[in-house]
Design a protein around this motif. Sequence first.
Motif, PDB file in Angstrom:
ATOM      1  N   GLY A   9       0.814  -1.215   0.000  1.00 22.34           N
ATOM      2  CA  GLY A   9       0.000   0.000   0.000  1.00 22.34           C
ATOM      3  C   GLY A   9       0.841   1.255   0.000  1.00 22.34           C
ATOM      4  O   GLY A   9       0.306   2.364   0.003  1.00 22.34           O
ATOM      5  N   GLU A  10       2.182   1.091   0.015  1.00 23.94           N
ATOM      6  CA  GLU A  10       3.063   2.257  -0.025  1.00 23.94           C
ATOM      7  C   GLU A  10       2.935   2.955  -1.381  1.00 23.94           C
ATOM      8  O   GLU A  10       2.817   2.303  -2.420  1.00 23.94           O
ATOM      9  CB  GLU A  10       4.520   1.841   0.205  1.00 23.94           C
ATOM     10  CG  GLU A  10       4.780   1.128   1.520  1.00 23.94           C
ATOM     11  CD  GLU A  10       4.694   2.041   2.732  1.00 23.94           C
ATOM     12  OE1 GLU A  10       4.410   3.242   2.569  1.00 23.94           O
ATOM     13  OE2 GLU A  10       4.906   1.536   3.849  1.00 23.94           O
ATOM     14  N   THR A  11       2.992   4.270  -1.368  1.00 24.41           N
ATOM     15  CA  THR A  11       2.833   5.045  -2.601  1.00 24.41           C
ATOM     16  C   THR A  11       4.108   5.756  -3.025  1.00 24.41           C
ATOM     17  O   THR A  11       4.146   6.335  -4.107  1.00 24.41           O
ATOM     18  CB  THR A  11       1.719   6.084  -2.425  1.00 24.41           C
ATOM     19  OG1 THR A  11       2.042   6.943  -1.321  1.00 24.41           O
ATOM     20  CG2 THR A  11       0.374   5.403  -2.179  1.00 24.41           C
ATOM     21  N   GLN A  12       5.144   5.720  -2.197  1.00 21.38           N
ATOM     22  CA  GLN A  12       6.392   6.388  -2.528  1.00 21.38           C
ATOM     23  C   GLN A  12       7.469   5.354  -2.856  1.00 21.38           C
ATOM     24  O   GLN A  12       7.439   4.232  -2.353  1.00 21.38           O
ATOM     25  CB  GLN A  12       6.863   7.256  -1.362  1.00 21.38           C
ATOM     26  CG  GLN A  12       5.883   8.351  -0.961  1.00 21.38           C
ATOM     27  CD  GLN A  12       6.448   9.202   0.168  1.00 21.38           C
ATOM     28  OE1 GLN A  12       7.603   9.607   0.153  1.00 21.38           O
ATOM     29  NE2 GLN A  12       5.617   9.469   1.166  1.00 21.38           N
ATOM     30  N   THR A  13       8.421   5.757  -3.711  1.00 18.50           N
ATOM     31  CA  THR A  13       9.520   4.859  -4.072  1.00 18.50           C
ATOM     32  C   THR A  13      10.631   4.975  -3.030  1.00 18.50           C
ATOM     33  O   THR A  13      11.770   5.350  -3.312  1.00 18.50           O
ATOM     34  CB  THR A  13      10.060   5.186  -5.472  1.00 18.50           C
ATOM     35  OG1 THR A  13      10.428   6.578  -5.507  1.00 18.50           O
ATOM     36  CG2 THR A  13       9.040   4.888  -6.536  1.00 18.50           C
ATOM     37  N   ASN A  40       9.090  -3.422  -0.238  1.00 14.85           N
ATOM     38  CA  ASN A  40       7.931  -2.847  -0.916  1.00 14.85           C
ATOM     39  C   ASN A  40       8.285  -2.337  -2.309  1.00 14.85           C
ATOM     40  O   ASN A  40       7.415  -2.200  -3.178  1.00 14.85           O
ATOM     41  CB  ASN A  40       7.331  -1.704  -0.088  1.00 14.85           C
ATOM     42  CG  ASN A  40       8.335  -0.612   0.229  1.00 14.85           C
ATOM     43  OD1 ASN A  40       9.178  -0.786   1.110  1.00 14.85           O
ATOM     44  ND2 ASN A  40       8.241   0.519  -0.458  1.00 14.85           N
ATOM     45  N   GLY A  74       0.662   2.241   5.186  1.00  8.79           N
ATOM     46  CA  GLY A  74       0.881   1.670   3.861  1.00  8.79           C
ATOM     47  C   GLY A  74       1.332   0.230   3.945  1.00  8.79           C
ATOM     48  O   GLY A  74       2.452  -0.098   3.545  1.00  8.79           O
TER      49      GLY A  74
END
Length: 334
Positions: A9-13, A40, A74
Amino acid sequence: MFWYWIVTGETQTVLYDQFLIEVYDQAGTRLGSLGDGYSNLNAATNWKQGAVNLSAYKGQTVELRFSAITDGSGPTTFYIDDVSLSSVTAGNYGLAAPANGMWWNPQESGRGFFIDRQGNQISLGAYMYEESGSATWYTGLATLQADGTYQGALIRYAGGQTLTGSYQAPGTTQTVAQVTLLFTTGTTGTIVVEMTGGGGRNIQIQLFRAGSGPAASNAQFNNGTWWNESESGRGFVLEVQGNTVMLGSFMYEASGQPVWYLATGSLASASSFTLPLVQNAGGQSLNGNYKAPAALFAPIGSVTFQATSATTATLTLPGGRQIPLKRLVFNTGT
């Protein structure tokens, strides 16, 4: 070997969540970690195959433990299935021979590898960053083993010739890691890194494709590693896909620090190109967590490559100096 599927659910790299494959002895003492490269950042929409090398624990009774480290937001889920252990005997991995060219992990962009396979050996170039953020490179020969893997050392050279300077042989060498390369297909594989000072990780890699155009080269010269045999210690890795050129130049700063420059663009003709060189900094180290690099400067000048045959060329450097190049042959086996 094992199969894994990572859903996040993480949205950042940014590396937030990670799963480890740890090795323990019968007394419960932790001996090491083999799976530091799964996080992730490796999230996907399907199952993928992974592998770790247990040869360092040959003759011991050990326990493998799969564990996860996550933060509070996330959420990331790590699925593991079909874990199997294979003895190291000839051919039982069913491993493939890798394609020559640029390789990378698309989840960890900004660093990459160049594979040049000749006979039973691979010349491996690794282009990345120091922990300080400075660009650096490592290289080494990995030799085919009975089990289908390739094994060798990654070496850091320093103190050699700059881009436009007069010739100077590298002054120091340092073995930074032992590596095992496993290729499940000709375009996918794993680099198992065992750092000289301890620790390591598995790096999932795949052959780099430059866009959706044709993969076959339209150039009249060969892809591969090129050098000036009168100025050993620095060199160039070259790949053309269709009309797209990728040129990596590995050499040294005036301080002696190893450095690499990248040039990308299009062929001017089937035998030539002129492209600007760019230097990046601040990205991921060999054994570090992911971070994206940034362009350090504006282009530092252009190079012009003019092939005189499939394996010879003249390279014009920034400032106008011309040097002869030839395709490097390091193994004459089939």
